[in-house]
Design an enzyme around this catalytic site. Structure first.
Site, mmCIF file in Angstrom:
data_model
loop_
_atom_site.group_PDB
_atom_site.id
_atom_site.type_symbol
_atom_site.label_atom_id
_atom_site.label_comp_id
_atom_site.label_asym_id
_atom_site.label_seq_id
_atom_site.Cartn_x
_atom_site.Cartn_y
_atom_site.Cartn_z
ATOM 1 N N HIS A 157 -5.098 11.627 -1.024
ATOM 2 C CA HIS A 157 -3.805 11.953 -0.424
ATOM 3 C C HIS A 157 -3.978 12.659 0.922
ATOM 4 O O HIS A 157 -3.465 12.183 1.927
ATOM 5 C CB HIS A 157 -2.852 12.730 -1.336
ATOM 6 C CG HIS A 157 -1.595 12.986 -0.572
ATOM 7 N ND1 HIS A 157 -0.649 12.008 -0.347
ATOM 8 C CD2 HIS A 157 -1.197 14.046 0.158
ATOM 9 C CE1 HIS A 157 0.278 12.469 0.462
ATOM 10 N NE2 HIS A 157 -0.023 13.707 0.790
ATOM 11 N N TYR A 163 -2.815 12.630 5.837
ATOM 12 C CA TYR A 163 -2.412 13.604 6.859
ATOM 13 C C TYR A 163 -3.500 13.788 7.907
ATOM 14 O O TYR A 163 -3.211 14.181 9.035
ATOM 15 C CB TYR A 163 -2.002 14.934 6.219
ATOM 16 C CG TYR A 163 -0.830 14.762 5.279
ATOM 17 C CD1 TYR A 163 0.293 14.044 5.679
ATOM 18 C CD2 TYR A 163 -0.849 15.264 4.000
ATOM 19 C CE1 TYR A 163 1.360 13.836 4.833
ATOM 20 C CE2 TYR A 163 0.216 15.073 3.138
ATOM 21 C CZ TYR A 163 1.321 14.355 3.560
ATOM 22 O OH TYR A 163 2.371 14.146 2.716
ATOM 23 N N HIS A 166 5.240 0.818 1.982
ATOM 24 C CA HIS A 166 5.239 2.237 2.385
ATOM 25 C C HIS A 166 4.098 2.540 3.345
ATOM 26 O O HIS A 166 4.296 3.117 4.404
ATOM 27 C CB HIS A 166 5.153 3.112 1.132
ATOM 28 C CG HIS A 166 4.721 4.531 1.373
ATOM 29 N ND1 HIS A 166 5.530 5.436 2.021
ATOM 30 C CD2 HIS A 166 3.574 5.190 1.069
ATOM 31 C CE1 HIS A 166 4.899 6.609 2.099
ATOM 32 N NE2 HIS A 166 3.701 6.481 1.538
ATOM 33 N N PHE A 167 2.887 2.103 2.984
ATOM 34 C CA PHE A 167 1.805 2.589 3.846
ATOM 35 C C PHE A 167 1.640 1.769 5.117
ATOM 36 O O PHE A 167 0.970 2.216 6.040
ATOM 37 C CB PHE A 167 0.497 2.837 3.083
ATOM 38 C CG PHE A 167 -0.222 1.664 2.502
ATOM 39 C CD1 PHE A 167 -0.828 0.722 3.290
ATOM 40 C CD2 PHE A 167 -0.354 1.567 1.122
ATOM 41 C CE1 PHE A 167 -1.524 -0.323 2.733
ATOM 42 C CE2 PHE A 167 -1.059 0.525 0.552
ATOM 43 C CZ PHE A 167 -1.639 -0.421 1.359
ATOM 44 N N HIS A 168 2.292 0.624 5.199
ATOM 45 C CA HIS A 168 2.285 -0.036 6.506
ATOM 46 C C HIS A 168 3.280 0.607 7.471
ATOM 47 O O HIS A 168 3.107 0.505 8.684
ATOM 48 C CB HIS A 168 2.515 -1.543 6.361
ATOM 49 C CG HIS A 168 1.255 -2.260 5.953
ATOM 50 N ND1 HIS A 168 0.856 -2.381 4.643
ATOM 51 C CD2 HIS A 168 0.267 -2.842 6.692
ATOM 52 C CE1 HIS A 168 -0.302 -3.020 4.593
ATOM 53 N NE2 HIS A 168 -0.693 -3.312 5.826
ATOM 54 N N ARG A 190 0.774 -5.358 -6.230
ATOM 55 C CA ARG A 190 -0.040 -5.276 -5.030
ATOM 56 C C ARG A 190 -1.445 -5.770 -5.377
ATOM 57 O O ARG A 190 -1.760 -5.985 -6.541
ATOM 58 C CB ARG A 190 -0.092 -3.841 -4.492
ATOM 59 C CG ARG A 190 -0.790 -2.853 -5.410
ATOM 60 C CD ARG A 190 -0.749 -1.419 -4.897
ATOM 61 N NE ARG A 190 -1.714 -1.195 -3.819
ATOM 62 C CZ ARG A 190 -2.146 0.016 -3.452
ATOM 63 N NH1 ARG A 190 -1.722 1.110 -4.088
ATOM 64 N NH2 ARG A 190 -2.995 0.159 -2.462
ATOM 65 N N ARG A 191 -2.300 -5.932 -4.372
ATOM 66 C CA ARG A 191 -3.697 -6.287 -4.581
ATOM 67 C C ARG A 191 -3.858 -7.512 -5.474
ATOM 68 O O ARG A 191 -4.682 -7.535 -6.387
ATOM 69 C CB ARG A 191 -4.449 -5.111 -5.195
ATOM 70 C CG ARG A 191 -4.475 -3.926 -4.269
ATOM 71 C CD ARG A 191 -5.231 -2.769 -4.817
ATOM 72 N NE ARG A 191 -5.798 -1.999 -3.718
ATOM 73 C CZ ARG A 191 -6.415 -0.845 -3.873
ATOM 74 N NH1 ARG A 191 -6.575 -0.339 -5.063
ATOM 75 N NH2 ARG A 191 -6.908 -0.215 -2.847
#
Ligand code: HAS
Ligand code: CU1
Length: 558
Positions: free
Chosen positions: A233, A237, A384-386, A447-448
């Site tokens: 996680h 950041y 989300h992470f794109h 996903r994946r």
């Protein structure tokens, strides 16, 4: 703002180090991006249209999973980390006006990271480490993969060491001054990351590396995952904070205004130092073997780590508003069209911010335990992470490179309009792509998975139109990426005009003088960060050590 004569640019030696990092980062972006095109187009079934399937037709890529491993490792680990180490090195020496304490150590760090990268890439390219960037055991890769990634991490520790020594040297000469904001942010970023990376280092050194070398007969998947997410996680950041550094300390000036509040920006970064780490279990809500109470606690902390981004939202938008008004904007929203939308440096980063607002909202969805159970392991998370690492971070770094490459090379950027088109193309392509993946996740698409070709996973009819959108978005991003590299290459090879770029340092409406001394001290915050980590991770790690079971043999399903 510092203006320096181009004849003898300052910190020439440090610039070379930065350039070395950027070259590796950009190569990783190019190759990793190509794998992204393969994924998006096969999802959409374009391969059947054009009669070319990269996984079947290219001899050097054995499967969707090998492609996905290359994509994840090169983009999420290499492009980010190398860009960040190069960029922050330059930021630190520029704003402290202090040379790197040990240039040799700086190169040692780069050398360790590059060596680690090469070691990890060898088995990846040989299809001997097709375990994705998360390398969840019992999937078992060649030991070189683990060793290489460990060295990559160790290299970043050396980067922090050079930063701390440089900062100490500066401090000795400036005992009472507030640390310049950008230097403070660079230091917080690397410090937070170094503490965070202890999890993955422990996982590598004490679990998976000995296991892959045959020293242990098995592995404990739960402990490995818990240590992984201890780092996994906060690493997000580590990627985000350098983008924030640019939004706070550079973009306000580039947009023609000032930062709204310097002290508030520091509070935000200190909150990241405190709260980035004790939240990793929000990636393990679905894992058995972790007590509900710990999931609840880390879920609450996750909502806590939302706040520094809300502070950033307020502070950065207020700064943009100052800029828009300074440029003649009137009324509630009249400042927005007055922003320098003809400048790709600013436009790319403001567009990155806008999509990040949606990525952040998706983060809240993920963080909510009961909703997470709906979206976990679906393509919602990929959407989300794109928006976050793929846009907030990547499009911001691209915007930074539009001034940084001219700054480092002394050559003016060519094709400003093309650069603007590039940023918009990324923005629109990513918006379509992510929207579709979020939607597909809600429609139950995992996903994946080798969507379209996996024998175990028939395509659902209601996925079809959204999958086409994934392909269209992916193609748009590829075109954007091609434009991006073309602009940088032409700038380096063809630009005849000298660059007129000064190192950006935004002044602040409420400046460093308004910052309480406590915000410029390290020990109290580091102690508090350690306490929070012990509270959040002490109990689950103690239980998992007590019940350690090195029993899972390795798997190689590829
Ligand atoms: Fe996340 C999964 C929760 C932020 C990356 N995340 C992932 C994964 C990645 C990732 C890579 O709780 C997948 C890992 C894997 O492979 O399994 N995430 C959050 C939360 C936040 C968050 C609460 N994520 C990020 C960032 C990332 C990132 C940043 C990369 C850089 N995430 C999760 C959770 C999961 C997860 C669960 C696990 C899901 C699962 O089940 O697997 C927050 O930090 C977000 C806060 C952000 C905001 C937005 C602030 C907006 C700003 C811009 C304002 C300016 C504007 C401009 C709008 C509150 C600062 C205005 C301009 C004008 C002109 C007007
Ligand atoms: Cu997370």
């Amino acid at each position: 703002m510092t203006t320096e004569s181009l004849a003898s640019p300052p910190f020439l030696a440090e610039r070379r180090l930065t350039i070395a990092y950027l070259v590796v980062a950009l190569v990783a972006l190019a190759v990793g991006g190509l794998m992204g095109l393969f994924q998006a187009t096969t999802y959409a079934g374009f391969d059947r249209w054009i009669g070319f399937n990269p996984y079947l037709d290219l001899p050097w890529i054995a499967s969707y999973y090998q492609g996905l491993t290359i994509h994840g490792v090169l983009l999420i680990l290499v492009w980010t980390t190398f860009f960040i180490c190069g960029f922050l090195t330059l930021v630190l020496v520029q704003v402290l006006r202090q040379p790197l304490a040990s240039l040799r150590l700086g190169w040692v760090a780069f050398g360790i990271m590059l060596f680690g990268l090469v070691l990890a890439l060898l088995p990846i390219l040989a299809n001997d480490a097709t375990v994705l960037f998360t390398f969840y055991p019992p999937l078992k890769a060649n030991s070189l993969y683990y060793l290489g990634l460990t060295l990559l991490v160790v290299g970043t520790w050396v980067v922090l060491l050079t930063f701390v020594r440089t900062y100490r040297a500066w401090r000795r000469e400036h005992p009472t001054e507030r640390t310049p904001l950008a230097a403070f942010m660079a230091l917080v970023t690397m410090t937070m990351w170094t503490i965070a990376s202890l999890g993955i280092a422990a996982e590598m050194l004490f679990l998976v590396l000995p296991w892959s070398l045959g020293l242990f007969g098995g592995v404990d998947p739960l402990l490995a995952r818990t240590l992984f997410w201890f780092t996994g996680h906060p690493i997000v950041y580590f990627w985000l904070l350098p983008a924030y550094l640019s939004w706070y300390t550079m973009v306000p000036q580039q947009a023609g205004g000032r930062l709204f509040s310097d002290p508030m920006a520091r509070v935000s970064f200190l909150l990241f130092l405190l709260l980035s780490i004790p939240v990793g279990i929000h990636h393990q809500y679905a894992d058995p073997g972790i007590h509900q109470g710990m999931k609840l606690l880390q879920g609450i902390f996750t909502f806590g780590v939302f706040f520094p981004s809300l502070l950033t939202f307020f502070n950065v938008v207020a700064s943009l508003e100052l800029a828009g008004r300074a440029r003649g904007g009137r009324g509630w929203l009249g400042w927005i069209p007055r922003l320098p939308w003809n400048d790709p440096v600013v436009t790319a980063q403001v567009l990155a911010m806008i999509l990040f607002a949606f990525g952040g909202i998706g983060g809240l969805v993920n963080a909510s335990y009961n909703v997470n159970l709906v979206v976990h392991n679906t393509s919602f998370v990929v959407g989300h992470f794109h928006l976050t690492v793929g846009t907030a971070v990547t499009l911001t770094f691209m915007g930074i490179l539009y001034w940084l490459v001219p700054y480092l090379s002394g050559r003016a950027l060519v094709g400003r309009r093309w650069a603007l088109a590039q940023a918009w193309l990324w923005f629109i392509g990513m918006a379509l792509f992510s929207l579709a993946l979020h939607r597909l996740g809600l429609l139950g698409m995992p996903r994946r998975s080798n969507i379209g070709d996996a024998p175990y996973l028939p395509l659902q009819p209601e996925w079809q139109s959204w999958l086409s959108l994934v392909g269209i978005g992916g193609v748009m991003m590829t075109l954007s990426g091609l434009l991006f590299f073309a602009i940088l290459l032409l700038t380096l090879l063809r630009s005849r005009q000298p660059a007129q770029v000064a190192f950006p340092e935004a002044a602040a409406l409420s400046g460093p003088a308004d910052t309480p001394a406590l915000l410029d001290r390290w020990r109290p915050w580091l102690v508090l960060a350690a306490v929070l980590i012990v509270v959040a991770y002490g109990p689950p790690l103690a239980t998992q050590f007590a019940t350690l079971a090195l029993t899972s043999p390795g798997l190689r399903p590829w």
